[in-house]
Motif scaffolding. Sequence first.
Motif, PDB file in Angstrom:
ATOM      1  N   MET A 292       0.830  -1.203   0.000  1.00  0.00           N
ATOM      2  CA  MET A 292       0.000   0.000   0.000  1.00  0.00           C
ATOM      3  C   MET A 292       0.870   1.260   0.000  1.00  0.00           C
ATOM      4  SD  MET A 292      -3.004  -1.097  -0.283  1.00  0.00           S
ATOM      5  CE  MET A 292      -3.876   0.452  -0.058  1.00  0.00           C
ATOM      6  N   GLU A 293       1.960   1.240   0.768  1.00  0.00           N
ATOM      7  CA  GLU A 293       2.850   2.393   0.789  1.00  0.00           C
ATOM      8  C   GLU A 293       3.522   2.588  -0.564  1.00  0.00           C
ATOM      9  OE1 GLU A 293       5.526   1.687   3.983  1.00  0.00           O
ATOM     10  OE2 GLU A 293       4.106   2.293   5.540  1.00  0.00           O
ATOM     11  N   LYS A 294       3.897   1.473  -1.193  1.00  0.00           N
ATOM     12  CA  LYS A 294       4.507   1.564  -2.512  1.00  0.00           C
ATOM     13  C   LYS A 294       3.515   2.123  -3.528  1.00  0.00           C
ATOM     14  CE  LYS A 294       6.843  -1.180  -6.057  1.00  0.00           C
ATOM     15  NZ  LYS A 294       7.298  -2.543  -6.458  1.00  0.00           N
ATOM     16  N   ALA A 295       2.260   1.650  -3.456  1.00  0.00           N
ATOM     17  CA  ALA A 295       1.238   2.152  -4.372  1.00  0.00           C
ATOM     18  C   ALA A 295       0.989   3.643  -4.146  1.00  0.00           C
ATOM     19  CB  ALA A 295      -0.062   1.363  -4.187  1.00  0.00           C
ATOM     20  N   ARG A 296       0.991   4.056  -2.864  1.00  0.00           N
ATOM     21  CA  ARG A 296       0.787   5.479  -2.573  1.00  0.00           C
ATOM     22  C   ARG A 296       1.941   6.318  -3.116  1.00  0.00           C
ATOM     23  NH1 ARG A 296       2.875   8.498   1.177  1.00  0.00           N
ATOM     24  NH2 ARG A 296       3.658   6.717   2.348  1.00  0.00           N
ATOM     25  N   MET A 297       3.165   5.825  -2.926  1.00  0.00           N
ATOM     26  CA  MET A 297       4.318   6.560  -3.426  1.00  0.00           C
ATOM     27  C   MET A 297       4.314   6.626  -4.951  1.00  0.00           C
ATOM     28  SD  MET A 297       7.416   5.374  -0.909  1.00  0.00           S
ATOM     29  CE  MET A 297       8.557   6.458  -1.774  1.00  0.00           C
ATOM     30  N   GLU A 298       3.909   5.524  -5.586  1.00  0.00           N
ATOM     31  CA  GLU A 298       3.842   5.536  -7.049  1.00  0.00           C
ATOM     32  C   GLU A 298       2.798   6.528  -7.542  1.00  0.00           C
ATOM     33  OE1 GLU A 298       3.093   1.506  -8.079  1.00  0.00           O
ATOM     34  OE2 GLU A 298       5.209   0.892  -7.911  1.00  0.00           O
ATOM     35  N   GLN A 299       1.659   6.608  -6.826  1.00  0.00           N
ATOM     36  CA  GLN A 299       0.643   7.579  -7.189  1.00  0.00           C
ATOM     37  C   GLN A 299       1.170   9.002  -7.017  1.00  0.00           C
ATOM     38  OE1 GLN A 299      -2.066   7.423  -8.695  1.00  0.00           O
ATOM     39  NE2 GLN A 299      -3.095   9.362  -8.278  1.00  0.00           N
ATOM     40  N   GLU A 300       1.878   9.246  -5.917  1.00  0.00           N
ATOM     41  CA  GLU A 300       2.444  10.575  -5.700  1.00  0.00           C
ATOM     42  C   GLU A 300       3.480  10.914  -6.766  1.00  0.00           C
ATOM     43  OE1 GLU A 300       3.923  10.489  -1.747  1.00  0.00           O
ATOM     44  OE2 GLU A 300       1.950  10.707  -0.803  1.00  0.00           O
ATOM     45  N   MET A 301       4.273   9.908  -7.169  1.00  0.00           N
ATOM     46  CA  MET A 301       5.262  10.155  -8.215  1.00  0.00           C
ATOM     47  C   MET A 301       4.596  10.438  -9.550  1.00  0.00           C
ATOM     48  SD  MET A 301       8.215  10.157  -6.859  1.00  0.00           S
ATOM     49  CE  MET A 301       9.354   9.940  -8.204  1.00  0.00           C
ATOM     50  N   ARG A 302       3.476   9.757  -9.819  1.00  0.00           N
ATOM     51  CA  ARG A 302       2.753  10.042 -11.059  1.00  0.00           C
ATOM     52  C   ARG A 302       2.230  11.478 -11.067  1.00  0.00           C
ATOM     53  NH1 ARG A 302       0.993   4.574 -10.614  1.00  0.00           N
ATOM     54  NH2 ARG A 302      -0.818   5.203  -9.390  1.00  0.00           N
ATOM     55  N   ILE A 303       1.699  11.910  -9.912  1.00  0.00           N
ATOM     56  CA  ILE A 303       1.201  13.285  -9.814  1.00  0.00           C
ATOM     57  C   ILE A 303       2.361  14.269  -9.976  1.00  0.00           C
ATOM     58  CG2 ILE A 303       0.139  14.964  -8.261  1.00  0.00           C
ATOM     59  CD1 ILE A 303      -1.462  12.641  -7.050  1.00  0.00           C
ATOM     60  N   ALA A 304       3.511  13.963  -9.326  1.00  0.00           N
ATOM     61  CA  ALA A 304       4.674  14.842  -9.452  1.00  0.00           C
ATOM     62  C   ALA A 304       5.152  14.926 -10.897  1.00  0.00           C
ATOM     63  CB  ALA A 304       5.801  14.338  -8.551  1.00  0.00           C
ATOM     64  N   ARG A 332      13.710   8.454 -14.517  1.00  0.00           N
ATOM     65  CA  ARG A 332      12.758   7.901 -13.571  1.00  0.00           C
ATOM     66  C   ARG A 332      11.425   8.606 -13.800  1.00  0.00           C
ATOM     67  NH1 ARG A 332      16.928   8.103  -8.388  1.00  0.00           N
ATOM     68  NH2 ARG A 332      18.528   6.742  -9.339  1.00  0.00           N
ATOM     69  N   SER A 333      10.523   8.504 -12.814  1.00  0.00           N
ATOM     70  CA  SER A 333       9.218   9.145 -12.999  1.00  0.00           C
ATOM     71  C   SER A 333       9.361  10.638 -13.215  1.00  0.00           C
ATOM     72  CB  SER A 333       8.322   8.866 -11.779  1.00  0.00           C
ATOM     73  OG  SER A 333       8.106   7.489 -11.622  1.00  0.00           O
ATOM     74  N   ILE A 334      10.267  11.250 -12.455  1.00  0.00           N
ATOM     75  CA  ILE A 334      10.544  12.674 -12.606  1.00  0.00           C
ATOM     76  C   ILE A 334      12.039  12.841 -12.771  1.00  0.00           C
ATOM     77  CG2 ILE A 334       8.522  13.567 -11.404  1.00  0.00           C
ATOM     78  CD1 ILE A 334      10.073  13.598  -8.855  1.00  0.00           C
ATOM     79  N   GLY A 335      12.450  13.936 -13.412  1.00  0.00           N
ATOM     80  CA  GLY A 335      13.857  14.096 -13.735  1.00  0.00           C
ATOM     81  C   GLY A 335      14.385  15.470 -13.406  1.00  0.00           C
ATOM     82  N   GLY A 336      15.673  15.681 -13.753  1.00  0.00           N
ATOM     83  CA  GLY A 336      16.338  16.930 -13.426  1.00  0.00           C
ATOM     84  C   GLY A 336      16.655  17.802 -14.615  1.00  0.00           C
ATOM     85  N   ASP A 337      16.196  17.448 -15.811  1.00  0.00           N
ATOM     86  CA  ASP A 337      16.391  18.299 -16.988  1.00  0.00           C
ATOM     87  C   ASP A 337      15.223  19.269 -17.141  1.00  0.00           C
ATOM     88  OD1 ASP A 337      18.634  16.826 -17.392  1.00  0.00           O
ATOM     89  OD2 ASP A 337      17.997  15.906 -19.285  1.00  0.00           O
ATOM     90  N   PHE A 338      15.487  20.422 -17.751  1.00  0.00           N
ATOM     91  CA  PHE A 338      14.404  21.364 -18.035  1.00  0.00           C
ATOM     92  C   PHE A 338      14.762  22.177 -19.278  1.00  0.00           C
ATOM     93  CE2 PHE A 338      17.387  23.757 -15.488  1.00  0.00           C
ATOM     94  CZ  PHE A 338      17.372  25.036 -16.025  1.00  0.00           C
ATOM     95  N   TYR A 339      13.757  22.771 -19.869  1.00  0.00           N
ATOM     96  CA  TYR A 339      13.953  23.691 -20.999  1.00  0.00           C
ATOM     97  C   TYR A 339      12.877  24.758 -20.904  1.00  0.00           C
ATOM     98  CZ  TYR A 339      10.106  21.032 -23.067  1.00  0.00           C
ATOM     99  OH  TYR A 339       8.901  20.423 -23.298  1.00  0.00           O
TER     100      TYR A 339
END
Length: 536
Positions: A292-304, A332-339
């Motif tokens: 459940m914690e993993k699923a919650r973190m994955e959901q938060e990462m998707r939102i991020a 990964r789900s989120i990254g450090g590049d930007f433009y």
Amino acid sequence: MPAARLEVTDALGSRVVPIGKPLFGIGRRETNDLRLAGSEVSRDHADIITEGDKVLIRDKSSRYGTYVNGEQVTERALTHGDRVRLGRTGGAEMIYMVEGAGTVAEKSATTAIGDLRQVTALLEGLRALGSGRVVDDVLSLVLDSAVEVSGAERGFIMLAAASGELEFKMARGRGHQTLPGGSFATSRKIPEEVYRLGEPRIVMDLLDGDLANVHMGTVALGIRNVLCVPLKLVRYVDTAEAANEERRIGVLYLDSREKGMLMSGSTRTALETFATEAAVAIENARLYRETMEKARMEQEMRIAAEIQQSLLPKIGRAGAYFAAAAASLPCRSIGGDFYDYVDLPDGTLGFALGDVAGKGPPAALLSAMMQGMFAAQAASSDTPAKTISRVNLALYRRGIESRFVTLMYGSLGADGRLTYCNAGHNPPLIISPSGEVRRLECGGPIVGLFEAATFDQETVTVSPGDWLVLFSDGVSEAMSVTDDEYGESRIVDVVRANGNLPPQQLLQALFADVRQFTRGAAQSDDITAMVLRYDG
């Protein structure tokens, strides 16, 4: 020899079976002389052997053992009235009877009632464990059932941490009462010994030997009797030749002032059985919580990830004298590049591409901050060099340890004048329709590392049809399965081959070529690129 018989009680009911042959086989297999039903009865469990006037019972390496009058045996001579049990608790029970030898004294009503209460409590506890999902709820169920089965006054559970040390989790007393953990602060020696050895421990009296000195706090409460059993997680295998995997996850500790049922063999056997099921229930609850914690973190990462993508400009951008496209594929789900693109007051187009050191959430947070700082500074600065200088100073003064950024910022006017500053980033490429390549390297060090860093800028002129390609090292340093780098030359080849396409299609062709090159290898960095065509 007088005729002998067995009074049998198992899952099929009660019956009397005569022992009519010298070798009398017992087990679940149909070919046995006495076929029994029970979860702990092996297919070929035991033999009763008659040799003259002697009758023996011999265990046939059964999984759960053979017991005579409560004691596990491999071979034992039987006498009139002996009580035989196959398995620890879930097998079959028999009374060996010899004709003409008299009656067998029945167990007292008090003992029978106590055993019945134990079985009832055990079954209720096992049934309740099957519905447990929250770890604390399962621990409460285990302790309440164990106290009820054993007649103990109180008990606690300790579970093994990742380091292997036992951690106190919960204590309960009679009446489903939760007890403070501090009252057990002096009772670690027995639990740690049971956990280390994996064997139950019974202490008849804490005043015996040196135990009183070790458990002064417990003895002061009047506690004398202790029963502690390991919580073993057993994973059964499919073949008889392979050994079952066993892992200890903690201990169940019970104590009381009076012996009562706590010291009886049946209580110990029942608790060992219960502890095995409790270990499975506790582990399942922990796995459920982790899931459940993993699923919650994955959901938060998707939102991020959605928020981060929304902060970036749209893929395509077009003006009267240019057309551009940019995109970022995080490792990964989120990254450090930007433009980013900036419409400057003099009518020129500002554009930037940056790469934050690191990956994942820390890099993504800094990337979002950098994007905001860049937009604010670009709108108020005269030149790319001044903009990057102010961004560098703002990042340095925040003192974010081990975090820095490579950044490329340029401005393109309608007359084809391109002014840029490259702060430690991969040099962008200007690729002409004829295939000529120019690298843009003027600038300074990476951003955020040195407070007094200085940055230079250069102005070049581009011609109609020229492509400007900006990219992060996730493109040029993308690795194949054979550990080859993608390299700048492949970027140039893709632009030359697809230079007649619109910017978005050219960008898609570049990303497709990178994916084809790295097929079978894991993506090791964020992949970000911007392509800009000057139309004049």
